[in-house]
Design an enzyme around this catalytic site. Structure first.
Site, PDB file in Angstrom:
ATOM      1  N   CYS A  82      44.482  42.641  41.450  1.00 12.22           N
ATOM      2  CA  CYS A  82      43.569  43.367  42.336  1.00 12.22           C
ATOM      3  C   CYS A  82      43.831  44.845  42.069  1.00 12.22           C
ATOM      4  O   CYS A  82      44.987  45.284  42.080  1.00 12.22           O
ATOM      5  CB  CYS A  82      43.897  43.020  43.780  1.00 12.22           C
ATOM      6  SG  CYS A  82      43.057  44.042  45.008  1.00 12.22           S
ATOM      7  N   HIS A 194      35.880  42.511  40.708  1.00 11.30           N
ATOM      8  CA  HIS A 194      34.553  41.894  40.839  1.00 11.30           C
ATOM      9  C   HIS A 194      33.594  42.313  39.717  1.00 11.30           C
ATOM     10  O   HIS A 194      32.648  41.598  39.424  1.00 11.30           O
ATOM     11  CB  HIS A 194      33.904  42.311  42.162  1.00 11.30           C
ATOM     12  CG  HIS A 194      34.422  41.595  43.361  1.00 11.30           C
ATOM     13  ND1 HIS A 194      35.750  41.563  43.701  1.00 11.30           N
ATOM     14  CD2 HIS A 194      33.772  40.871  44.314  1.00 11.30           C
ATOM     15  CE1 HIS A 194      35.896  40.870  44.822  1.00 11.30           C
ATOM     16  NE2 HIS A 194      34.714  40.436  45.203  1.00 11.30           N
TER      17      HIS A 194
HETATM   18  N1  DGL Z   1      39.936  42.894  44.379  1.00 10.37           N
HETATM   19  C1  DGL Z   1      39.573  44.219  44.841  1.00 10.37           C
HETATM   20  C2  DGL Z   1      39.876  45.233  43.744  1.00 10.37           C
HETATM   21  O1  DGL Z   1      39.961  44.917  42.573  1.00 10.37           O
HETATM   22  C3  DGL Z   1      38.116  44.291  45.241  1.00 10.37           C
HETATM   23  C4  DGL Z   1      37.788  43.567  46.526  1.00 10.37           C
HETATM   24  C5  DGL Z   1      38.436  44.202  47.739  1.00 10.37           C
HETATM   25  O2  DGL Z   1      38.057  45.316  48.139  1.00 10.37           O
HETATM   26  O3  DGL Z   1      39.332  43.579  48.275  1.00 10.37           O
HETATM   27  O4  DGL Z   1      40.049  46.389  44.056  1.00 10.37           O
END
Ligand code: DGL
Length: 275
Positions: A82, A194
Site C-alpha cells: 500500500c 488501485h
Molecule cells: N492502497 C492505498 C494506496 O496505495 C489506496 C487505497 C486507500 O486509500 O486506502 O495508497
C-alpha cells in the site's frame, strides 16, 4: 557430500502482504507471477479502508496490528503493499521488525528514474502519499529529477465502484493529469495500488511518449532480489498456498478483490482487529 550453493538454501515460510483493502492484490498478483513457488498470505484492512485520507499515526497503529497478525504465521518477509502505508509506516516497521520489510515506494521510484530520459517525473497517489512527499524524496535520493506530484482522491472510489472504463473516470483522470502534462513529464508513477486497473485510461490520456510505472511489478522484482540475497526462496516441494484475510466484509472482498487479483478469490477469512 555436495556443498549447497546460495540458491539452493530454501525457506518455505510464507510472504506476508498487507494493504488497506483490495489494492494490494495488484501487488500480490505481480508477486505470484514473478515468484510462483512462494506461499503468500494477504491481509486487507477492509474495516479501516481508505488509508489515503487518514493521519500518519493511525496508519502506523493499523500497520503494527496487521504485521503482528502476519508474524503469527511465521512470515519470512513482509510486503507493505500500500503506498500510503509505505509512506507512513514503513520506516517504523523496518526499525521494529526482525524480518525484511519492503514497501512499494522505493521500487517504484527506482523504476521511474531508470525509465525517465528528461528527468521530469509525475507521481499520482492518495492525499496521504502525495503529502508525505515520499516519492519525491526517494526519487531524488537516486538521481536529481524534477518531480511533479498530484493527489487524486476521486480515483480510488471510482475504481472500487467498477467505473474503470466510464466517461466520468476519463474526465476526472484528464483533470488530474493536466498540470503534470503541462510540465512535460515523460514518466508517470502510478503511486497507488488501485491505479494499475486504470492503465488503459491513463495511457490514453498521457499519450504514447509517457512511460507508466506500475510499482507492483517493480516491487515483485525487488522481493525476488531480497529473497535471493538472503537465501529465502521457497522450493517446488512445498505445497503452494495463497491465503486471504480481511478485517471486514469477506464477501465484498471476494467480488471486488477478484478484479484486482485477476483471478477468482474463493476463500476469505475475517479477523477481528483490536483497534
Ligand atoms: N492502497 C492505498 C494506496 O496505495 C489506496 C487505497 C486507500 O486509500 O486506502 O495508497
Amino acid at each position: 557430500m555436495r556443498i549447497k550453493t546460495k540458491n539452493e538454501t530454501t525457506n518455505n515460510n510464507p510472504i506476508g502482504i498487507f494493504d488497506s483493502g483490495f489494492g494490494g492484490l495488484t501487488v500480490m498478483s505481480a508477486i505470484n507471477e514473478t515468484l510462483p513457488l512462494e506461499n503468500l498470505i494477504y491481509f486487507g484492512d477492509t474495516a479501516h479502508v481508505p488509508y489515503g485520507s487518514k493521519s500518519k499515526n493511525i496508519v502506523i497503529r493499523y500497520s503494527k496490528e496487521i504485521t503482528a497478525f502476519l508474524i503469527k504465521y511465521k512470515v519470512k518477509l513482509i510486503v507493505v503493499a500500500c503506498n500510503t502505508a509505505s509512506a507512513f509506516a514503513l520506516p517504523f516497521l523496518k526499525k521494529t521488525l526482525k524480518m525484511p520489510v519492503l514497501g512499494v515506494i522505493k521500487p517504484g521510484s527506482k523504476a521511474a528514474v531508470f525509465a525517465s530520459r528528461n528527468k521530469k517525473i509525475g507521481v499520482i497517489g492518495t492525499e496521504g502519499t502525495i503529502n508525505s512527499r515520499s516519492y519525491l524524496r526517494e526519487i531524488n535520493k537516486i538521481s536529481r529529477c524534477r518531480v511533479y506530484q498530484q493527489a487524486c482522491p476521486l480515483l480510488v472510489p471510482l475504481i472500487e465502484e467498477g467505473l474503470n472504463d466510464d466517461k466520468i473516470t476519463d474526465i476526472v483522470v484528464k483533470k488530474y493529469l493536466e498540470p503534470l502534462l503541462d510540465k512535460r513529464i515523460d514518466t508517470l508513477v502510478l503511486g497507488c495500488t488501485h491505479y494499475p486497473l486504470l492503465k488503459h485510461i491513463l495511457k490514453k490520456n498521457v499519450g504514447e511518449k509517457v512511460v507508466l510505472i506500475d510499482s507492483a511489478k517493480a516491487t515483485a522484482y525487488e522481493i525476488r532480489n531480497t529473497l535471493y540475497k538472503r537465501c529465502l526462496f521457497a522450493n517446488s516441494r512445498s505445497k503452494k498456498f495463497l491465503r486471504f484475510y480481511v478485517s471486514d466484509n469477506p464477501d465484498k472482498f471476494k467480488t471486488i478483490g477478484s478484479r484486482f487479483f485477476s483471478k477468482k478469490i474463493l476463500n476469505v477469512k475475517k479477523i477481528e482487529m483490536a483497534c
